[in-house]
Design an enzyme around this catalytic site. Structure first.
Site, PDB file in Angstrom:
ATOM      1  N   ASP A 140      12.046  12.234 -25.121  1.00  0.00           N
ATOM      2  CA  ASP A 140      11.395  10.928 -25.002  1.00  0.00           C
ATOM      3  C   ASP A 140      11.464  10.431 -23.567  1.00  0.00           C
ATOM      4  OD1 ASP A 140      10.202   8.512 -25.468  1.00  0.00           O
ATOM      5  OD2 ASP A 140      11.944   7.595 -26.424  1.00  0.00           O
ATOM      6  N   ASP A 163       4.272   9.053 -21.896  1.00  0.00           N
ATOM      7  CA  ASP A 163       5.376   9.065 -22.854  1.00  0.00           C
ATOM      8  C   ASP A 163       5.348  10.320 -23.720  1.00  0.00           C
ATOM      9  OD1 ASP A 163       7.430   8.432 -24.556  1.00  0.00           O
ATOM     10  OD2 ASP A 163       6.334   6.889 -25.650  1.00  0.00           O
TER      11      ASP A 163
END
Length: 525
Positions: A119, A325
């Site tokens: 992440d 992301d």
């Protein structure tokens, strides 16, 4: 020869040279850092402990360690590339694991393996630990080569709790006692999704591309005792590796300790596999665009998108900022921009649109033939400097119960926020470089197999050759604020004899510089 006596010798020589030009000379005695004279000087300043006997084994070991530290400072980073000790490979396991990409990491002594989600939109590395409320780990290992892990600080010889007075304890003000374990809680973008527990410091096991050397890095880990929302549903049952800008992230720790340059890369292949490499700054031929700030700070990996093009047409007013992301499977656009882009895509696609029900996540889906996918217009993002980024995977196929291609959907979602998101689907087929040192995002097309075009990086575990842990250094990706210097006041300077200036400078230089040099020597030693 040790460099410190040489430094002092150069100072003395410079004084002689300076004095010869001005009829003034001064000599200085050479003092070794571990000599009796140096010992007395250090003791006079309150220092003590660990002074080696001259020419003993400890004496030479200390000199060698000092040399290594200076070399590390000179070289900037010890390793060009680092990756998890089980290999640099990443994998997506489909809907069972929320479509995210994962990699195996090893933590603690003895080490335990964890399959963590990657992440880039968050900072903390957390894993299930002394669980009060965690996702069930049983039942997930059927398609994996080993079982998911559970961490307990009490079972690791190298673990220690991070106290509330630690500089990286953001919730320290809530603690009753500054020495109690530091609590943490992270709320993610997904609704009601969070992780909470306490912070622990332990060893993260890595490997180097240089000879597959094993590397032990001390990092802060979230002992995740309680998860909620998507994490209980299995999105990240074995933890999450935050790769963000924050001081607590793994890339920040590795850069501060001088192991790597402050950069890392992710690469995603069409077959749902990929790579993660710490310290990778990408090829010289890559394209790049700068990161931009949020509220005046580099909080996360945000870039400016100047326009969004479908085919050869770029609808007006499609500029926005987007978070890059890896923790998001799909790409999200602010609602107004989403409508302009999707309507233009729909206008250019010469295929029958499929009606979707009210519960469907996807709005723009089209009929496909079992014989193949119809032509789809290119989807391109425009960045500053006339840089373009073409999404190689802007759609996803839909198959019927017989396994035949039935339809395809444009893999874009609308967002009520003004900040968009560039997710994994747009990054597929690219080598994405998060260059934190130069504050830019780099990209180049790649199949992820041979990222530096010179060698195939190992995917297996390296040999167990453990190097010495480095000493921490200052954060590398942040720049100190510059201080303004007042301008000189204009005016006529008084007339002074030039020889007087030379004598004064010579006396000041040779009286004070040896003393300043020895102070620096003692500080370095």
């Amino acid at each position: 020869m040790d460099s410190v006596p040489l430094l002092i010798a150069l100072v003395a020589t410079s004084c002689v040279a300076f004095g010869a030009a001005s009829s003034f000379a001064l000599s200085a005695e050479l003092v070794h850092r571990f000599s009796d004279e140096a010992r007395v000087a250090v003791a006079s300043r309150g220092g003590s402990g660990g002074w080696p006997t001259r020419r003993s084994e400890e004496y030479y070991q200390m000199l060698a360690r000092s040399d290594l530290q200076r070399q590390k400072r000179r070289l900037g980073a010890r390793y060009q590339l680092l990756f998890p000790s089980d290999g640099s490979e990443t994998v997506s396991l489909g809907n069972d694991f929320g479509w995210l990409h994962y990699t195996w990491i090893n933590i603690g002594t003895p080490n335990i393996s964890f399959l963590v989600a990657l992440d880039a939109g968050s900072d903390l590395l957390w894993i299930p630990c002394d669980c009060i409320q965690c996702a069930p780990l049983s039942g997930y290992h059927g398609s994996l080569d080993k079982e998911l892990g559970m961490y307990s600080p009490a079972e690791s010889k190298t673990s220690r709790y991070v106290s509330c007075n630690h500089q990286l304890c953001s919730l320290g003000s809530r603690c009753e006692n500054p020495k109690q374990p530091c609590p943490y809680i992270i709320n993610y973008y997904s609704e009601n999704t969070s992780s909470s527990g306490v912070l622990v410091e332990d060893i993260l096991h890595l490997a180097s591309s240089e000879g597959q050397t094993s590397v032990q890095a001390s990092v802060i880990i979230g002992c995740g005792r309680k998860q909620s929302g998507g994490y209980l549903d299995g999105i990240a049952p074995d933890g999450l590796l935050g790769l963000g800008f924050g001081d607590v992230s793994v890339p920040s720790f590795l850069a501060r300790t001088g192991l790597i340059r402050s950069s890392f890369s992710l690469c995603f292949r069409q077959d749902d596999s990929g790579r993660i490499l710490f310290g990778d700054r990408g090829p010289s031929t890559q394209h790049s665009t700068p990161f931009v700030t949020l509220d005046g700070k580099f909080k996360t990996y945000v870039i400016a998108v100047n326009g969004f093009c479908i085919g050869s047409h770029c609808p007006g007013e499609t500029s926005f900022h987007a978070l890059v992301d890896s923790g998001s499977s799909f790409t999200y656009l602010p609602y107004d921009i989403y409508k302009r882009v999707t309507m233009e895509f729909d206008r250019q696609v010469n295929v029958t649109r499929v009606a979707t029900n009210s519960e469907s996540t996807w709005e723009y889906c089209y009929k496909a033939s079992p014989l193949g996918m119809p032509g789809v217009p290119k989807v391109t993002l425009m960045f500053g400097g006339n840089k373009t980024f073409m999404a190689l995977n802007p759609i996803f196929p839909v198959y019927n119960n017989e396994g035949e291609l039935d339809a395809f959907c444009l893999a874009l979602q609308s967002s009520q926020e003004s900040l968009g998101t560039i997710g994994q689907n747009f990054m597929t087929g690219y080598h994405m470089v998060f260059d934190r040192e130069n504050l830019k995002l780099g990209w180049s097309q790649s199949d992820c197999h041979d990222l530096d075009n010179s060698r195939r990086l190992p995917l297996s575990s390296p040999s167990q050759n453990m190097p010495e842990n480095p000493l921490p250094t200052n954060e590398q990706h942040s720049s100190p604020n510059a201080h303004a210097v007042s301008p000189a006041v204009a005016g006529r300077a008084p007339t002074i004899n030039s020889s007087s200036i030379s004598e004064a400078l010579s006396t000041w230089y040779c009286l004070w510089l040896p003393l300043l040099t020895q102070i620096i020597v003692f500080a370095i030693g």
